[in-house]
Structure formats: C-alpha cells, structure tokens
Design a protein around this motif. Structure first.
Motif, short mmCIF file in Angstrom:
data_model
loop_
_atom_site.label_atom_id
_atom_site.label_comp_id
_atom_site.label_asym_id
_atom_site.label_seq_id
_atom_site.Cartn_x
_atom_site.Cartn_y
_atom_site.Cartn_z
N ARG A 1 -4.28 -10.82 -1.21
CA ARG A 1 -5.47 -10.05 -0.85
C ARG A 1 -5.21 -8.55 -0.99
NH1 ARG A 1 -7.44 -11.49 4.87
NH2 ARG A 1 -9.27 -10.30 4.18
N LEU A 2 -3.98 -8.14 -0.69
CA LEU A 2 -3.62 -6.74 -0.86
C LEU A 2 -3.74 -6.33 -2.33
CD1 LEU A 2 -2.47 -4.03 0.08
CD2 LEU A 2 -0.17 -5.03 -0.12
N ASP A 3 -3.24 -7.17 -3.22
CA ASP A 3 -3.31 -6.85 -4.65
C ASP A 3 -4.76 -6.73 -5.13
OD1 ASP A 3 -0.62 -6.59 -5.31
OD2 ASP A 3 -0.35 -8.76 -5.55
N VAL A 4 -5.60 -7.64 -4.68
CA VAL A 4 -7.01 -7.60 -5.08
C VAL A 4 -7.67 -6.32 -4.57
CG1 VAL A 4 -9.27 -8.68 -4.76
CG2 VAL A 4 -7.26 -10.10 -5.24
N GLN A 5 -7.39 -5.97 -3.31
CA GLN A 5 -8.01 -4.78 -2.73
C GLN A 5 -7.49 -3.50 -3.37
OE1 GLN A 5 -10.44 -5.30 -0.79
NE2 GLN A 5 -10.98 -3.23 -0.12
N LEU A 6 -6.20 -3.47 -3.69
CA LEU A 6 -5.65 -2.30 -4.36
C LEU A 6 -6.33 -2.07 -5.70
CD1 LEU A 6 -1.83 -2.79 -3.67
CD2 LEU A 6 -3.26 -0.93 -2.79
N THR A 7 -6.54 -3.15 -6.45
CA THR A 7 -7.20 -3.03 -7.75
C THR A 7 -8.59 -2.44 -7.59
OG1 THR A 7 -5.95 -4.91 -8.64
CG2 THR A 7 -7.99 -4.31 -9.77
N ALA A 8 -9.33 -2.92 -6.58
CA ALA A 8 -10.69 -2.41 -6.35
C ALA A 8 -10.66 -0.94 -5.93
CB ALA A 8 -11.39 -3.26 -5.29
N CYS A 9 -9.76 -0.59 -5.03
CA CYS A 9 -9.72 0.78 -4.52
C CYS A 9 -9.21 1.77 -5.56
CB CYS A 9 -8.86 0.85 -3.27
SG CYS A 9 -9.55 0.04 -1.81
N TRP A 10 -8.29 1.34 -6.41
CA TRP A 10 -7.74 2.25 -7.42
C TRP A 10 -8.78 2.64 -8.46
CZ3 TRP A 10 -2.56 -0.79 -7.52
CH2 TRP A 10 -1.63 -0.16 -6.67
N GLU A 11 -9.90 1.93 -8.52
CA GLU A 11 -10.98 2.36 -9.40
C GLU A 11 -11.50 3.74 -8.99
OE1 GLU A 11 -13.98 -0.60 -9.25
OE2 GLU A 11 -12.84 -2.09 -10.40
N TRP A 12 -11.28 4.11 -7.73
CA TRP A 12 -11.74 5.40 -7.20
C TRP A 12 -10.61 6.40 -7.05
CZ3 TRP A 12 -15.49 3.72 -2.66
CH2 TRP A 12 -16.60 3.07 -3.23
N GLY A 13 -9.42 6.09 -7.56
CA GLY A 13 -8.30 7.02 -7.45
C GLY A 13 -7.23 6.51 -6.51
N ASP A 14 -6.53 7.43 -5.85
CA ASP A 14 -5.44 7.06 -4.96
C ASP A 14 -5.93 6.22 -3.78
OD1 ASP A 14 -3.81 8.55 -6.58
OD2 ASP A 14 -3.75 10.29 -5.26
N VAL A 15 -5.00 5.44 -3.24
CA VAL A 15 -5.31 4.55 -2.11
C VAL A 15 -4.50 4.98 -0.89
CG1 VAL A 15 -5.09 2.19 -1.23
CG2 VAL A 15 -5.96 2.59 -3.54
N LEU A 16 -5.14 4.93 0.26
CA LEU A 16 -4.47 5.25 1.52
C LEU A 16 -4.23 3.97 2.31
CD1 LEU A 16 -3.48 7.59 3.34
CD2 LEU A 16 -5.78 7.65 4.34
N LEU A 17 -2.98 3.73 2.68
CA LEU A 17 -2.62 2.62 3.56
C LEU A 17 -2.22 3.20 4.91
CD1 LEU A 17 -2.63 1.01 0.92
CD2 LEU A 17 -0.54 -0.14 1.68
N GLU A 18 -2.77 2.63 5.98
CA GLU A 18 -2.50 3.13 7.33
C GLU A 18 -2.18 1.98 8.27
OE1 GLU A 18 -5.40 7.05 7.65
OE2 GLU A 18 -6.19 5.10 8.24
N HIS A 19 -1.43 2.29 9.32
CA HIS A 19 -1.30 1.35 10.43
C HIS A 19 -2.67 1.19 11.08
CE1 HIS A 19 3.27 2.12 11.21
NE2 HIS A 19 3.00 1.93 9.94
N ARG A 20 -3.01 -0.02 11.44
CA ARG A 20 -4.26 -0.22 12.17
C ARG A 20 -4.06 0.20 13.62
NH1 ARG A 20 -7.97 -5.74 12.95
NH2 ARG A 20 -9.60 -4.65 14.14
N ARG A 21 -4.91 1.13 14.10
CA ARG A 21 -4.71 1.71 15.43
C ARG A 21 -5.89 1.48 16.38
NH1 ARG A 21 -1.37 5.97 16.32
NH2 ARG A 21 -2.01 5.59 18.47
N ASP A 22 -6.86 0.67 16.00
CA ASP A 22 -7.99 0.43 16.91
C ASP A 22 -7.65 -0.69 17.88
OD1 ASP A 22 -8.06 -1.34 14.70
OD2 ASP A 22 -10.15 -1.83 15.11
N GLY A 23 -6.71 -0.40 18.77
CA GLY A 23 -6.29 -1.41 19.74
C GLY A 23 -7.35 -1.74 20.77
N VAL A 24 -8.37 -0.90 20.88
CA VAL A 24 -9.47 -1.13 21.82
C VAL A 24 -10.69 -1.61 21.06
CG1 VAL A 24 -11.04 -0.04 23.48
CG2 VAL A 24 -8.62 0.59 23.45
#
Length: 498
Positions: free
Chosen positions: A310-333
């Motif tokens: 799923r990561l590979d598929v999403q990277l391909t889609a997002c890279w159509e718009w340029g660089d991709v940002l990966l972040e830790h998920r922080r919405d613990g609430v």
C-alpha cells in the motif's frame, strides 16, 4: 420533463427563493428552477446513464435542451421561457452554470442562498453604497457560494459596525478577469437573500482579491491569475507558495519551538527510505508535500501485512505532485460520537486572519474522520462539526479512555494557531490544521500539521468565544476586513506622501 418533475422543481425553487409555492418566476430566477429540474432528473438512476454526478446531470441537461421548456407556462411567463430556451441553446456559459448549480444540489446539503443568473448582460454593476470591491477568485464553481457566503455575511456585519456599507464581496471566476477588472460577477444580495450573477458591459474594477476553490491545480492557477491583478492581494502568490510547502513550514515551526510530527521528505523514487521509515514507527502518514485539504493522504500501520504494498501504491500517486512527506502519526486523541459510541479520527481547523496589527484565530471547525483509520477530512469520507460539539467527547485512540479538555485548552490552541501563522509572512487569512495527542496525564498536546492559504469549508466555520457576536454563530472573520482597510489606508497615505 413530466408535469410531476416540473412541479417538484417548481416547488423547490419557490421554497429556496422564499416565494409562495406556485409563484411565477422571473427570468433570472429560472436558473433556480432549471437547477432543480436537472438535479431531480439526475437523482433518478433509471432515467439516465450511470456515472458521477456531473455526468448524470449533464445528460439530463442535454435532454432538457433538446426537449425545450414545454409545460412550464405556469412557472415561467412565455417570454421568459423563450429567453431561457435561447440561452440554453446559444450561451454555453449559461448551460455550464446551470450544470454547476445542479451538481452542487446533488453532492451537498444547501449551505448558501440560491443563485439567480441573468441571461442578458447588465450595463454595469448596480451601486449599493459600497466603496471597495473585494474579489473571491475561484475556479471550482459548484460549491463556491459555500465559501463566498460566509465572507460576504462577515463583511455585512463588519460594515454595520463601521456605519457602512463599505465592502462588496464579488465572486469572480479567474477566466472572468481582464486587466484588473471583472466582466462577470457573482455576489450576495442581502436585501433579497439570494446570489445574483451577471455579465457586465462595463467591467468592474477590483480593489482587493483572494483566491479560494481553485481545484486540484490550485497552485498553478493562483500563480497565473495573480499576474492579471494589480490590486491588493490577500495571500499573494509568493506567500501562498511558501505556505503550500509543508516541509518548509515544518522547518519554520520547529525553529520557533512549536510541536510538529517527526518526518522525512522523499523525492520521487526514494522507496528505500520510505520503507525504512514505515518499519521504524507504529503508524505513519503519507501525503504530498504540496497537497492540500487531505488530498492523497493515507494512514498506514507498519505491522499490517499489506502495508509495504500500500505504501508503494500511495507513493506512486503522491509523487505525481512532486516530493512526498512521511510523518509519524500524532493524532492520539480521537472523538467518540455520543450517539453511536464509535471512535473517529479528529483534526481541528482554525481560521486565522490578520487585523492589520496581529493575527487572530477567530473561528474554526472540527474535521471528523469516517473511522479511526481514515484521515479526518471530507475527501476521505469524513465530515465537519463545530469545535464546541466535539471537545466534550475526546478519547485516547489507544485505550479509548476519556481525555479532558477545558476552556483554557481552547485558549491555548488559539494562541498556538496565531503563533504558527505569524511565523509565516504576508498571510491575511489561512486555515491552520492541528491534531491532538495525549500528554500522558489525561490532557492534550497540540501538534501542528499544515497551513492552508486558500482555506476551504468556510461554510462550516463557527466563531470562537469572544469573536464575532460572541454566540458561536456561523462566520469566518471580522478582523480580516480591518486588515484590508488598514492596508488600503496605508497605501493611500504612501500615494500622497504622508
């Protein structure tokens, strides 16, 4: 169209316009009748081809143009019917605008008054006592009145406090602008509680402008259309472009000591570092570095078997718009729906405006995700609620324990939003998004996500305590208009050498 179809559309048009049912409509009110005729027809799948709302509505509109308006004598005078039939056949823009209105009815609840479209051009924009034309420059037309209406209402309230009227808010498609003037406008007529739209033989000069509802290519359109305007621009292109750069914002906020998720920026093709990041944390967020409003955002859990694919598929889609940002998920609430008991992901939007002296967080709303595993945005099946509605039902996503939220917490979030926007230059109105994490003691820690220089969802906004009329009513900003006024006076003083 059958008589029952016409009767339903006629009734809806009269109700929407505040007229007695069965009232004869004027020629400019025909756009409301046509909107409901097309929407009602497109809502019956058995009568038209399957497809998206736009495809279905276009098929019904085509049928309507071919069949003519026979049978509508009661709803429209004969002369009006002839004018409307001619416009549908000969004026492509009129037909497209009817299509926009019908699609809006199909995909959204009504959150703004009806739009009455003039068939014949006006000589000029009728005077209403205002002295400043503020343009909302847009591209995506179906729901644009949901963005214009709250700003126009705020301007009315602001002007009433200043013994106005002063500001006139005009919706202007980017293609309607030439040489700093608008040759067609869409505006709210408060005296009749409706929007009016017309082409102008004498185009109106624009005194200030901001860009909203620009669609997927919004950054490109913002840049291109800015060059055709010489008036005061709220969030000029250079400032908006910097705000669109999420990684650049992260650096600014981190330098200011503000809380952000840990993350990395990946150029197209860098899958190795993406997979290493996925395996290093429990949950990650994948997003385009220059995306907005939740477009192409995905949550992934590193322990899920299908996460690498799923990561590979999403990277391909997002890279159509340029660089991709990966972040830790922080919405613990998250938010627990009191009616269903279900848990949903949560993000908060604060609308922050500059009053000429400082930034003020005056309004906002809560993004609610479809469930805990989907981003809190409408594009991922989410919804929007008032902030006051959700803060009393906060829970920890990990253990579903209750999370406390007090008035002082809201004050703290507003101060954070103002500080975050103030760290960026030349922003007059922006939507600041943040999530809440647990602080380990039953409270919340706010974590900044992004800054939207073309904020959407304004119709969902409610004033925060102490802002607007102080009743938590619908609205976006009153102080933004003070900021425009102050910049106008400063420019005038410079022109005369004061």
């Amino acid at each position: 169209m059958t008589p029952p179809d016409i009767d339903v559309a006629w009734t809806r048009a009269c109700d929407g316009l505040g007229l007695p049912r069965g009232a004869t409509l004027a020629v400019d009110e025909a756009s409301v009748l046509l909107k409901y005729l097309v929407a009602e027809g497109a809502a019956i799948p058995s009568q038209i081809p399957q497809g998206c709302a736009v495809h279905r509505a276009r098929a019904v509109l085509r049928q309507l143009i071919e069949a003519g308006l026979a049978g509508m004598d009661g709803a429209l005078p004969a002369a009006a019917c002839r004018s409307v039939e001619r416009a549908l056949r000969e004026d492509g823009l009129y037909g497209e605008r009817i299509l926009d209105l019908a699609v809006a009815d199909l995909v959204s609840e009504p959150m703004a008054p009806e739009v009455c479209i003039a068939i014949d051009s006006w000589e000029e924009l009728p005077a209403d006592g205002s002295s400043w034309h503020h343009a909302i420059v847009f591209h995506t037309a179906p729901l644009v009145t949901h963005e214009i209406y709250p700003l126009a209402a705020d301007a009315c309230v602001h002007d009433a406090r200043q013994s106005g009227p002063y500001f006139r808010v005009l919706g202007v498609h980017g293609d309607w602008i030439g040489d700093g003037h608008a040759r067609r406008v869409l505006f709210f007529d408060a005296s009749r509680d409706r929007f009016l739209e017309a082409s102008l033989i004498d185009p109106v000069r624009l005194d200030s402008a901001q860009f909203l509802a620009l669609g997927e290519r919004q950054m490109e359109r913002h840049r291109g259309w800015s060059s055709s305007l010489s008036c005061q621009l709220l969030n000029p292109w250079s400032a908006a472009a910097a705000a669109d750069d999420k990684q650049g914002l992260r650096r600014k906020w981190q330098s200011a000591g503000l809380e952000i998720p840990a993350g990395i920026l990946l150029p197209p093709g860098d899958r190795a570092n993406a997979h290493a990041f996925l395996h290093g944390v429990e949950e990650i967020v994948i997003k385009p570095n220059q995306g907005t409003e939740g477009n192409r955002v995905l949550y992934l859990r590193g322990e899920d078997d299908d996460a690498p694919d799923r990561l590979d598929v999403q990277l391909t889609a997002c890279w159509e718009w340029g660089d991709v940002l990966l972040e830790h998920r922080r919405d613990g609430v998250g938010w627990r729906d009191p009616d269903t008991g279900r848990i949903h992901s949560l993000a908060l939007r604060f609308n922050v405006a500059h009053d000429g002296n400082r930034h003020r967080a005056e309004s906002g709303y809560a993004h609610i995700g479809a469930d805990p595993q989907h981003p809190a945005c409408r594009g991922a099946g989410g919804t929007s609620l008032p902030i006051a509605t959700v803060v009393n039902s906060l829970v920890c996503r990990a253990d579903v324990g209750s999370v406390e939220f007090h008035d002082r917490d809201l004050d703290r979030l507003r101060e954070l939003a103002e500080t975050a926007v103030a760290a960026h230059d030349h922003i007059a109105l922006a939507g600041l998004d943040l999530v809440l994490d647990t602080d380990g003691t039953g409270g919340v820690t706010p974590v900044l996500l992004e800054l939207n220089p073309r904020p959407a969802g304004l119709a969902h906004s409610r004033f925060l305590p102490g802002a607007g009329e102080g009743r938590g009513e619908a609205g976006v900003s009153l102080t933004m208009w003070d900021g425009i006024s102050q910049r106008r006076h400063a420019t005038a003083n410079q022109a005369i050498g004061v």
